[in-house]
Structures are given as C-alpha cells and as structure tokens.
Design a protein around this motif. Structure first.
Motif, PDB file in Angstrom:
ATOM      1  N   TRP A  60     -93.672  28.667  27.864  1.00  0.00           N
ATOM      2  CA  TRP A  60     -93.311  29.057  26.334  1.00  0.00           C
ATOM      3  C   TRP A  60     -92.232  30.130  26.393  1.00  0.00           C
ATOM      4  N   ILE A  61     -92.316  31.162  27.073  1.00  0.00           N
ATOM      5  CA  ILE A  61     -91.372  32.122  26.771  1.00  0.00           C
ATOM      6  C   ILE A  61     -90.063  31.904  27.332  1.00  0.00           C
ATOM      7  N   ASP A  62     -89.924  30.939  28.208  1.00  0.00           N
ATOM      8  CA  ASP A  62     -88.559  30.657  28.804  1.00  0.00           C
ATOM      9  C   ASP A  62     -88.021  29.485  27.684  1.00  0.00           C
ATOM     10  N   SER A  63     -88.917  28.844  26.800  1.00  0.00           N
ATOM     11  CA  SER A  63     -88.308  27.680  26.150  1.00  0.00           C
ATOM     12  C   SER A  63     -87.473  28.475  24.935  1.00  0.00           C
ATOM     13  N   GLY A  64     -87.915  29.702  24.784  1.00  0.00           N
ATOM     14  CA  GLY A  64     -87.354  30.658  23.685  1.00  0.00           C
ATOM     15  C   GLY A  64     -87.226  30.381  22.481  1.00  0.00           C
ATOM     16  N   ASP A  65     -86.838  31.375  21.669  1.00  0.00           N
ATOM     17  CA  ASP A  65     -86.429  31.004  20.160  1.00  0.00           C
ATOM     18  C   ASP A  65     -84.956  30.799  20.399  1.00  0.00           C
ATOM     19  N   ARG A  66     -84.461  29.692  19.933  1.00  0.00           N
ATOM     20  CA  ARG A  66     -83.124  29.535  20.142  1.00  0.00           C
ATOM     21  C   ARG A  66     -81.968  30.255  19.255  1.00  0.00           C
TER      22      ARG A  66
END
Length: 284
Positions: A60-66
C-alpha cells in the motif's frame, strides 16, 4: 494446527467473488484476528499473518499517493533548485485547490456546526491541504509557517490533550530521519515497529476514527441525543476535531483504509495516548 483452519477459511471467504488476497489480509487485520499475546508465540499461523500484514501495508505504501510523489519528483528532478522548488510549490497549490472539494467543505461545515466552532473557508481548507502535501513531499515541516496563535482553537481554548503533544518522543523520532508522511518515511517506520506496536496503532486508531464518525452521524440524526452531543463536544476540544470535519477515514467496507490509519497512528505515540484517553473518557 489449532486456528489455522479458521484462518484459511476466513481468507477463502474474503477472497471469493473476485476479492483480492490483499483485501482479505487487511480485513482480518482490521478485525483484530490476532491478539497481542498471540503475536509473541512463534508458530506458523502467527508468522504467516504478521508477514502478510507487513507485505500488504508495504504494498500500500509503494502504491503511493500519486499527487504527493509527483510533487516530490518535481523538486528532486531539479536537485532542489530554486526553479524546481517553485514548480513543486505551484503543483502543491494546484493539487490543494482540487482537493478542497465541495464534499470537504460540507463536512467541515457540518463538523463545525455540531461542535459549535467556526467553519473554515475554502481558502483555509486549501491552505491546510497544501501544507499537508508539502510536508509529505519533504518540502516543509508540518508546522512550518504557522504562528503560535494557530495552535489555539478558534474558541480561544487550548486543546484538552495539548500536553500530550508538547514534547517529541525520542523513540518515535528515531524511527525515521525523513518526513513521516513521505514514502521512505512510512517504509522506515513500518520496518522499525514490532507487530504489537502495529496492532496497537490499528486498534486505537481504527477505533477512534470509526467512533467519531458514528458519533457525528448519531448527533446529526438525533439532535436531542444528549450523549451523542456531549461526545461530539468532547472530541471537538481534542486534536481529533479534524475527524469531525472531514470525510470518513476508516470503513469496514474499505479494508485498505486501515493501512493509512495504522501508519498515521504508528508514527507518533502522542496520537496513541490522546486516542486512548479519548476512548476511555467516552466509555465512561
């Protein structure tokens, strides 16, 4: 082994009908399927669950906030040159302008009306969003640019839990040398925490987030409900007043919401202490 069958069966039920395994893991984590004392026992079941939770939250962290990551990249691409920083700040302003939506303004007004406080203007909401993104992108500290007057509520009172936030905790600040909301900061915080700490952040953070939403709904639905109204007033005088004035943060229908909540409460134990105190007071 004992319990393994139930765990596997629960995962199977959650992954049915097109649901992902990651969502199933976070659903079980949100439900608190593993008790703290069980986490100390080294066996196949607990090891599997703990590893799965860490893997999914890291994912979830790696998916990040774009938006956050784009703002950070703009600054980094120019090696933090003056022109690159100007572009990053302009992008943060653009994102904040978009994020200051009608829904946010509506929730802010509802929360203010319920708690007897002053609703923020759209510009004030936009400025808060911009500060949040600049902080997460490691371009500004969370309180940079704020004066002492802004640390006092609009009713002229000091928050009931202000003392809990006065001093930094050495253990918390040592978890990462980066901004806690940044991608690398979140990774380091999660890596440094044991599962009992992660589970505690989930339990307190998830409980206070969902409870405040429920209290707000109850106070809106039945204005004569004295208990709901008093509970709203209590929260309105703590650091958690932002939960009264914002869109729902944690929902059982959205398992990934517990990942963001857990990381938020994990990075600073002041929030944990304040949340525990609020839950205790509300239960009394």
């Amino acid at each position: 082994m004992a319990g393994l069958h139930d765990y596997v069966e629960s995962l199977a039920l959650r992954t049915g009908q097109g649901r992902s395994t990651d969502e199933a893991v976070l659903t079980l984590f949100m439900a608190g399927i593993l008790r703290p004392r069980d986490a100390r026992n080294s066996n196949e079941l607990t090891a599997t669950h703990i590893a799965s939770v860490r893997r999914v939250i890291n994912k979830w962290i790696d998916s990040g906030d774009r938006d956050r990551d784009r703002i950070s990249r703009i600054a980094n691409d120019g090696d933090y040159s003056e022109s690159a920083l100007d572009d990053a700040y302009k992008e943060a302003e653009k994102v904040a302008n978009r994020r200051a939506s009608k829904a946010k303004i509506t929730f802010d007004r509802i929360g203010a009306e319920l708690s007897g406080t002053i609703p923020r203007t759209r510009d004030e909401i936009k400025d808060a969003e911009e500060r949040s993104y600049l902080s997460a992108a490691r371009l500004q500290t969370p309180l940079e640019g704020r004066n002492d007057d802004e640390m006092i509520w609009d009713n002229g009172l000091v928050p009931l839990d202000a003392l809990m936030f006065r001093d930094e905790c050495p253990a918390c600040t040592s978890r990462t040398s980066h901004m806690a909301g940044s991608l690398i900061g979140q990774r380091e915080i999660l890596k440094s925490a044991c599962f009992c700490e992660i589970n505690r952040a989930r339990a307190i953070g998830g409980a206070i987030s969902m409870l405040v939403d429920s209290m707000r709904d109850a106070a809106l639905e039945v204005p004569t409900d004295a208990t709901a109204q008093a509970s709203v007033q209590l929260i309105a005088n703590t650091a958690f007043r932002f939960l009264l004035r914002d869109i729902r943060k944690v929902s059982p229908d959205q398992p990934t919401s517990i990942a963001a909540c857990t990381l938020f409460f994990l990075h600073d134990c002041s929030w944990l202490r304040s949340g525990a105190a609020a839950l205790m007071q509300l239960s009394l």
